[in-house]
Design an enzyme around this catalytic site. Structure first.
Site, PDB file in Angstrom:
ATOM      1  N   ASP A  40       0.793  -0.953  -0.126  1.00 15.34           N
ATOM      2  CA  ASP A  40      -0.153   0.030   0.014  1.00 15.34           C
ATOM      3  C   ASP A  40       0.938   1.119  -0.059  1.00 15.34           C
ATOM      4  O   ASP A  40       2.175   1.282   0.649  1.00 15.34           O
ATOM      5  CB  ASP A  40      -0.937   0.071   1.278  1.00 15.34           C
ATOM      6  N   ASP A  80      -1.264  -2.169  -4.409  1.00 14.39           N
ATOM      7  CA  ASP A  80      -2.537  -2.458  -4.082  1.00 14.39           C
ATOM      8  C   ASP A  80      -3.145  -0.706  -3.408  1.00 14.39           C
ATOM      9  O   ASP A  80      -2.951  -0.114  -4.359  1.00 14.39           O
ATOM     10  CB  ASP A  80      -2.409  -3.095  -2.362  1.00 14.39           C
ATOM     11  N   ASP A  97      -5.229   2.938   2.566  1.00 15.24           N
ATOM     12  CA  ASP A  97      -6.128   1.777   3.332  1.00 15.24           C
ATOM     13  C   ASP A  97      -6.085   2.117   4.711  1.00 15.24           C
ATOM     14  O   ASP A  97      -5.072   2.238   5.456  1.00 15.24           O
ATOM     15  CB  ASP A  97      -5.605   0.394   2.847  1.00 15.24           C
ATOM     16  N   ARG A 138     -13.003   2.086  -5.464  1.00 13.20           N
ATOM     17  CA  ARG A 138     -12.784   2.048  -3.956  1.00 13.20           C
ATOM     18  C   ARG A 138     -12.461   3.466  -3.786  1.00 13.20           C
ATOM     19  O   ARG A 138     -11.494   3.977  -3.234  1.00 13.20           O
ATOM     20  CB  ARG A 138     -11.784   1.301  -3.507  1.00 13.20           C
TER      21      ARG A 138
END
Length: 316
Positions: free
Chosen positions: A128, A151, A155, A208
Protein backbone atom coordinates in the site's frame (compact mmCIF):
# COMPACT_ATOMS: atom_id res chain seq x y z
CA UNK A 1 -26.92 8.75 -22.63
CA UNK A 2 -24.05 11.13 -23.54
CA UNK A 3 -24.51 14.64 -22.26
CA UNK A 4 -27.20 13.83 -19.72
CA UNK A 5 -26.98 15.64 -16.40
CA UNK A 6 -28.47 14.37 -13.14
CA UNK A 7 -28.62 16.59 -10.08
CA UNK A 8 -29.21 15.09 -6.66
CA UNK A 9 -30.36 17.98 -4.52
CA UNK A 10 -31.45 17.75 -0.91
CA UNK A 11 -35.09 18.03 -1.90
CA UNK A 12 -34.73 14.93 -4.07
CA UNK A 13 -33.64 12.77 -1.14
CA UNK A 14 -36.39 11.26 1.04
CA UNK A 15 -36.92 13.45 4.08
CA UNK A 16 -36.33 10.55 6.43
CA UNK A 17 -32.81 10.25 5.08
CA UNK A 18 -32.04 13.95 5.06
CA UNK A 19 -33.25 14.38 8.61
CA UNK A 20 -30.99 11.60 9.79
CA UNK A 21 -27.84 13.54 8.91
CA UNK A 22 -27.22 16.64 10.97
CA UNK A 23 -24.24 18.81 10.06
CA UNK A 24 -22.89 21.85 11.87
CA UNK A 25 -22.05 24.35 9.11
CA UNK A 26 -19.14 26.76 9.19
CA UNK A 27 -19.57 30.34 7.99
CA UNK A 28 -17.25 29.89 5.00
CA UNK A 29 -15.62 27.12 3.01
CA UNK A 30 -12.20 26.06 4.29
CA UNK A 31 -9.05 27.05 2.45
CA UNK A 32 -7.14 24.21 0.76
CA UNK A 33 -4.58 24.26 3.58
CA UNK A 34 -7.02 23.93 6.49
CA UNK A 35 -7.70 20.76 8.45
CA UNK A 36 -11.39 19.84 8.43
CA UNK A 37 -13.28 16.71 9.38
CA UNK A 38 -12.80 13.75 11.65
CA UNK A 39 -9.11 14.47 12.31
CA UNK A 40 -10.18 17.62 14.21
CA UNK A 41 -12.05 15.48 16.76
CA UNK A 42 -10.59 13.51 19.70
CA UNK A 43 -8.12 16.27 20.60
CA UNK A 44 -7.23 17.19 17.03
CA UNK A 45 -4.22 16.39 14.87
CA UNK A 46 -1.02 18.44 15.02
CA UNK A 47 1.65 15.97 13.89
CA UNK A 48 5.13 17.05 14.86
CA UNK A 49 3.88 20.43 16.06
CA UNK A 50 6.77 22.63 17.21
CA UNK A 51 9.31 19.80 17.31
CA UNK A 52 12.60 20.01 15.45
CA UNK A 53 12.69 19.59 11.67
CA UNK A 54 14.92 17.13 9.89
CA UNK A 55 15.37 16.80 6.12
CA UNK A 56 15.87 13.34 4.63
CA UNK A 57 17.17 12.43 1.18
CA UNK A 58 17.61 8.65 1.40
CA UNK A 59 15.56 5.60 2.31
CA UNK A 60 17.74 4.83 5.32
CA UNK A 61 17.43 8.36 6.71
CA UNK A 62 13.67 8.36 6.14
CA UNK A 63 13.29 4.98 7.85
CA UNK A 64 15.24 6.15 10.89
CA UNK A 65 13.35 9.44 11.20
CA UNK A 66 9.94 7.79 10.91
CA UNK A 67 10.80 5.13 13.50
CA UNK A 68 11.83 7.59 16.21
CA UNK A 69 9.49 7.68 19.20
CA UNK A 70 10.07 11.43 19.57
CA UNK A 71 7.89 14.07 17.94
CA UNK A 72 9.38 15.34 14.68
CA UNK A 73 8.79 17.29 11.50
CA UNK A 74 10.30 15.33 8.63
CA UNK A 75 10.92 16.97 5.27
CA UNK A 76 11.43 14.68 2.30
CA UNK A 77 13.71 16.07 -0.40
CA UNK A 78 14.11 14.58 -3.87
CA UNK A 79 13.09 11.06 -4.88
CA UNK A 80 13.46 8.29 -2.33
CA UNK A 81 13.52 4.76 -3.75
CA UNK A 82 12.60 2.03 -1.30
CA UNK A 83 10.61 -1.18 -0.89
CA UNK A 84 8.15 -2.67 1.57
CA UNK A 85 6.40 -0.62 4.26
CA UNK A 86 8.13 1.94 6.49
CA UNK A 87 6.77 2.22 10.06
CA UNK A 88 5.61 5.69 11.10
CA UNK A 89 5.50 6.38 14.84
CA UNK A 90 3.31 8.88 16.67
CA UNK A 91 3.57 12.68 16.58
CA UNK A 92 5.07 13.08 13.13
CA UNK A 93 4.55 15.52 10.28
CA UNK A 94 5.94 14.16 7.02
CA UNK A 95 5.94 16.77 4.28
CA UNK A 96 7.54 16.78 0.88
CA UNK A 97 9.67 19.60 -0.41
CA UNK A 98 8.90 20.67 -3.96
CA UNK A 99 8.96 17.63 -6.25
CA UNK A 100 9.48 15.10 -3.45
CA UNK A 101 8.53 11.51 -4.24
CA UNK A 102 8.48 8.13 -2.51
CA UNK A 103 8.89 5.39 -5.10
CA UNK A 104 8.52 1.66 -4.55
CA UNK A 105 7.45 1.56 -0.90
CA UNK A 106 4.71 2.80 1.41
CA UNK A 107 4.15 4.24 4.88
CA UNK A 108 2.62 2.12 7.64
CA UNK A 109 0.89 3.73 10.63
CA UNK A 110 0.36 0.78 12.96
CA UNK A 111 -1.40 1.65 16.22
CA UNK A 112 0.20 5.08 16.45
CA UNK A 113 -1.51 8.46 16.54
CA UNK A 114 -1.22 12.12 15.56
CA UNK A 115 0.42 11.82 12.14
CA UNK A 116 0.27 14.23 9.18
CA UNK A 117 1.39 13.25 5.66
CA UNK A 118 1.42 16.02 3.04
CA UNK A 119 2.75 17.07 -0.35
CA UNK A 120 4.30 13.77 -1.44
CA UNK A 121 4.06 11.87 -4.70
CA UNK A 122 3.78 8.10 -4.21
CA UNK A 123 4.54 5.89 -7.21
CA UNK A 124 4.97 2.19 -7.92
CA UNK A 125 4.49 1.04 -4.33
CA UNK A 126 4.63 -2.73 -3.89
CA UNK A 127 2.07 -3.05 -1.05
CA UNK A 128 0.00 0.00 0.00
CA UNK A 129 1.13 3.59 -0.42
CA UNK A 130 -0.30 4.53 2.99
CA UNK A 131 -1.65 1.91 5.39
CA UNK A 132 -3.39 2.96 8.62
CA UNK A 133 -4.29 0.14 11.00
CA UNK A 134 -4.55 -1.34 14.50
CA UNK A 135 -6.56 1.47 16.14
CA UNK A 136 -4.37 4.29 14.83
CA UNK A 137 -6.05 7.64 15.47
CA UNK A 138 -5.90 11.29 14.45
CA UNK A 139 -4.30 11.03 11.04
CA UNK A 140 -4.36 13.69 8.29
CA UNK A 141 -3.43 12.64 4.75
CA UNK A 142 -3.43 15.76 2.59
CA UNK A 143 -2.29 17.06 -0.82
CA UNK A 144 -0.53 13.90 -1.98
CA UNK A 145 -0.48 12.26 -5.42
CA UNK A 146 -0.78 8.51 -5.95
CA UNK A 147 -0.16 6.58 -9.17
CA UNK A 148 0.77 3.17 -10.55
CA UNK A 149 0.82 1.24 -7.29
CA UNK A 150 0.14 -2.39 -6.46
CA UNK A 151 -2.61 -2.26 -3.83
CA UNK A 152 -4.36 0.57 -1.99
CA UNK A 153 -3.37 4.21 -2.27
CA UNK A 154 -4.78 4.88 1.22
CA UNK A 155 -6.10 1.89 3.16
CA UNK A 156 -7.57 2.40 6.64
CA UNK A 157 -8.55 -0.60 8.74
CA UNK A 158 -8.56 -2.59 11.98
CA UNK A 159 -10.30 -0.12 14.28
CA UNK A 160 -8.53 3.06 13.18
CA UNK A 161 -10.44 6.29 13.76
CA UNK A 162 -10.58 10.10 13.54
CA UNK A 163 -8.98 10.49 10.12
CA UNK A 164 -9.19 13.08 7.35
CA UNK A 165 -8.13 12.32 3.76
CA UNK A 166 -8.18 15.58 1.79
CA UNK A 167 -7.01 17.23 -1.42
CA UNK A 168 -5.26 14.13 -2.81
CA UNK A 169 -5.12 13.00 -6.44
CA UNK A 170 -5.26 9.34 -7.50
CA UNK A 171 -4.57 8.53 -11.15
CA UNK A 172 -3.35 5.62 -13.28
CA UNK A 173 -4.35 3.31 -10.46
CA UNK A 174 -6.97 0.67 -9.62
CA UNK A 175 -7.70 0.26 -5.88
CA UNK A 176 -7.84 3.73 -4.39
CA UNK A 177 -9.11 3.89 -0.81
CA UNK A 178 -10.29 0.97 1.31
CA UNK A 179 -11.97 1.61 4.66
CA UNK A 180 -12.31 -1.64 6.59
CA UNK A 181 -10.48 -4.71 5.31
CA UNK A 182 -12.75 -7.68 6.11
CA UNK A 183 -16.43 -8.52 6.50
CA UNK A 184 -15.49 -10.61 9.56
CA UNK A 185 -13.80 -7.79 11.51
CA UNK A 186 -16.90 -6.19 13.04
CA UNK A 187 -15.76 -6.68 16.63
CA UNK A 188 -12.78 -4.38 16.10
CA UNK A 189 -14.29 -1.99 13.56
CA UNK A 190 -17.83 -1.15 14.69
CA UNK A 191 -17.83 2.23 16.41
CA UNK A 192 -14.58 3.19 14.66
CA UNK A 193 -13.41 3.77 11.07
CA UNK A 194 -14.78 7.32 11.10
CA UNK A 195 -13.14 9.13 8.21
CA UNK A 196 -13.71 12.31 6.20
CA UNK A 197 -12.83 12.25 2.49
CA UNK A 198 -13.02 15.70 0.95
CA UNK A 199 -11.72 17.56 -2.11
CA UNK A 200 -9.93 14.52 -3.51
CA UNK A 201 -9.54 14.03 -7.25
CA UNK A 202 -10.24 10.47 -8.37
CA UNK A 203 -8.83 10.90 -11.84
CA UNK A 204 -9.73 7.86 -13.96
CA UNK A 205 -8.91 5.55 -11.05
CA UNK A 206 -11.00 2.39 -11.11
CA UNK A 207 -12.65 1.67 -7.74
CA UNK A 208 -12.79 2.14 -3.95
CA UNK A 209 -13.38 5.87 -3.66
CA UNK A 210 -13.85 4.73 -0.88
CA UNK A 211 -15.10 1.16 -0.28
CA UNK A 212 -16.48 1.29 3.26
CA UNK A 213 -17.18 -1.36 5.89
CA UNK A 214 -18.65 -0.68 9.36
CA UNK A 215 -17.70 3.02 9.78
CA UNK A 216 -20.59 5.39 10.61
CA UNK A 217 -20.67 8.21 9.84
CA UNK A 218 -18.18 8.32 6.99
CA UNK A 219 -18.29 11.66 5.21
CA UNK A 220 -17.52 11.86 1.49
CA UNK A 221 -17.93 15.42 0.25
CA UNK A 222 -16.66 17.79 -2.43
CA UNK A 223 -14.64 15.15 -4.28
CA UNK A 224 -14.29 15.16 -8.06
CA UNK A 225 -14.75 11.82 -9.82
CA UNK A 226 -14.05 11.47 -13.52
CA UNK A 227 -13.98 8.45 -15.82
CA UNK A 228 -13.99 5.87 -13.02
CA UNK A 229 -14.66 2.59 -14.80
CA UNK A 230 -15.48 0.51 -11.71
CA UNK A 231 -17.49 2.54 -9.20
CA UNK A 232 -17.30 5.59 -6.98
CA UNK A 233 -18.41 4.90 -3.39
CA UNK A 234 -19.57 1.60 -1.88
CA UNK A 235 -21.23 1.33 1.54
CA UNK A 236 -21.16 -2.19 2.97
CA UNK A 237 -21.46 -4.23 6.17
CA UNK A 238 -23.59 -1.77 8.11
CA UNK A 239 -21.48 1.29 7.31
CA UNK A 240 -23.18 4.68 7.13
CA UNK A 241 -21.87 6.99 4.40
CA UNK A 242 -22.93 10.56 3.62
CA UNK A 243 -22.11 11.34 -0.03
CA UNK A 244 -22.48 15.10 -0.29
CA UNK A 245 -21.87 17.78 -2.92
CA UNK A 246 -19.50 15.72 -5.03
CA UNK A 247 -19.07 16.04 -8.77
CA UNK A 248 -19.26 12.84 -10.84
CA UNK A 249 -18.43 12.97 -14.53
CA UNK A 250 -18.57 9.93 -16.82
CA UNK A 251 -19.10 7.55 -13.90
CA UNK A 252 -21.71 4.89 -14.65
CA UNK A 253 -21.86 3.70 -11.02
CA UNK A 254 -21.25 6.70 -8.73
CA UNK A 255 -22.34 5.07 -5.45
CA UNK A 256 -24.05 1.90 -4.31
CA UNK A 257 -24.90 -0.43 -1.43
CA UNK A 258 -23.00 -3.67 -0.95
CA UNK A 259 -19.99 -4.77 -2.97
CA UNK A 260 -18.84 -8.22 -3.99
CA UNK A 261 -19.76 -10.62 -1.17
CA UNK A 262 -20.16 -7.78 1.37
CA UNK A 263 -23.67 -7.01 2.59
CA UNK A 264 -25.16 -3.55 2.18
CA UNK A 265 -24.54 -0.60 4.42
CA UNK A 266 -26.52 2.64 4.34
CA UNK A 267 -25.88 5.66 2.16
CA UNK A 268 -27.42 9.11 2.00
CA UNK A 269 -26.69 11.22 -1.09
CA UNK A 270 -27.45 14.92 -1.30
CA UNK A 271 -26.56 17.87 -3.52
CA UNK A 272 -24.32 15.86 -5.85
CA UNK A 273 -23.78 16.73 -9.50
CA UNK A 274 -23.80 13.79 -11.92
CA UNK A 275 -22.76 14.53 -15.49
CA UNK A 276 -23.09 11.72 -18.03
CA UNK A 277 -23.26 9.41 -15.02
CA UNK A 278 -25.61 6.96 -13.36
CA UNK A 279 -28.04 8.02 -10.66
CA UNK A 280 -26.54 5.93 -7.84
CA UNK A 281 -28.14 3.81 -5.14
CA UNK A 282 -29.12 5.06 -1.68
CA UNK A 283 -30.85 3.64 1.36
CA UNK A 284 -31.18 3.93 5.12
CA UNK A 285 -29.90 6.67 7.41
CA UNK A 286 -26.49 7.87 8.56
CA UNK A 287 -25.33 9.09 11.97
CA UNK A 288 -24.85 12.82 12.56
CA UNK A 289 -21.70 14.63 11.43
CA UNK A 290 -20.22 16.09 14.65
CA UNK A 291 -17.80 18.70 13.30
CA UNK A 292 -18.20 22.06 11.56
CA UNK A 293 -17.65 22.30 7.82
CA UNK A 294 -18.95 24.07 4.75
CA UNK A 295 -19.43 22.17 1.51
CA UNK A 296 -18.66 23.94 -1.75
CA UNK A 297 -21.43 23.84 -4.34
CA UNK A 298 -21.15 20.68 -6.43
CA UNK A 299 -21.07 22.77 -9.62
CA UNK A 300 -17.81 24.39 -8.42
CA UNK A 301 -16.10 21.21 -7.25
CA UNK A 302 -14.46 20.25 -10.55
CA UNK A 303 -12.68 23.58 -10.96
CA UNK A 304 -11.73 23.87 -7.28
CA UNK A 305 -10.40 20.33 -6.96
CA UNK A 306 -8.49 20.13 -10.24
CA UNK A 307 -6.77 23.43 -9.42
CA UNK A 308 -5.75 22.45 -5.88
CA UNK A 309 -5.62 18.67 -5.33
CA UNK A 310 -2.44 16.62 -5.32
CA UNK A 311 1.21 17.22 -4.49
CA UNK A 312 2.82 20.48 -5.53
CA UNK A 313 -0.28 22.59 -4.92
CA UNK A 314 0.55 24.01 -1.49
CA UNK A 315 3.34 26.24 -0.25
CA UNK A 316 5.84 24.29 1.84
Amino acid sequence: MPGRIHRLMQGAVPLALVGAVLAVPSPAAAAPTDLVGWATVNGGTSGGGSAATTTVTSASALTTALASTSAANIRVSGTINCSGMLRVRSNKTIIGNSGAAIVGCGLNINGDRNVIIRNLSFRNWNDDAINVQESATNIWIDHNSFSNGYDGAVDIKRGSDYITVSWNRVFNHDKSMLLGHSDSNASQDVGHLRVTYHHNWFDSSTQRHPRVRFGNPVHVYNNYYNNNSGYGVASTEGAGVLVEANSFENVDDPFHLGEGSSDAGTLVARNNLLVNSGSGQTGGSVASIPYSYTADAAASVKSIVTANAGAGRISV
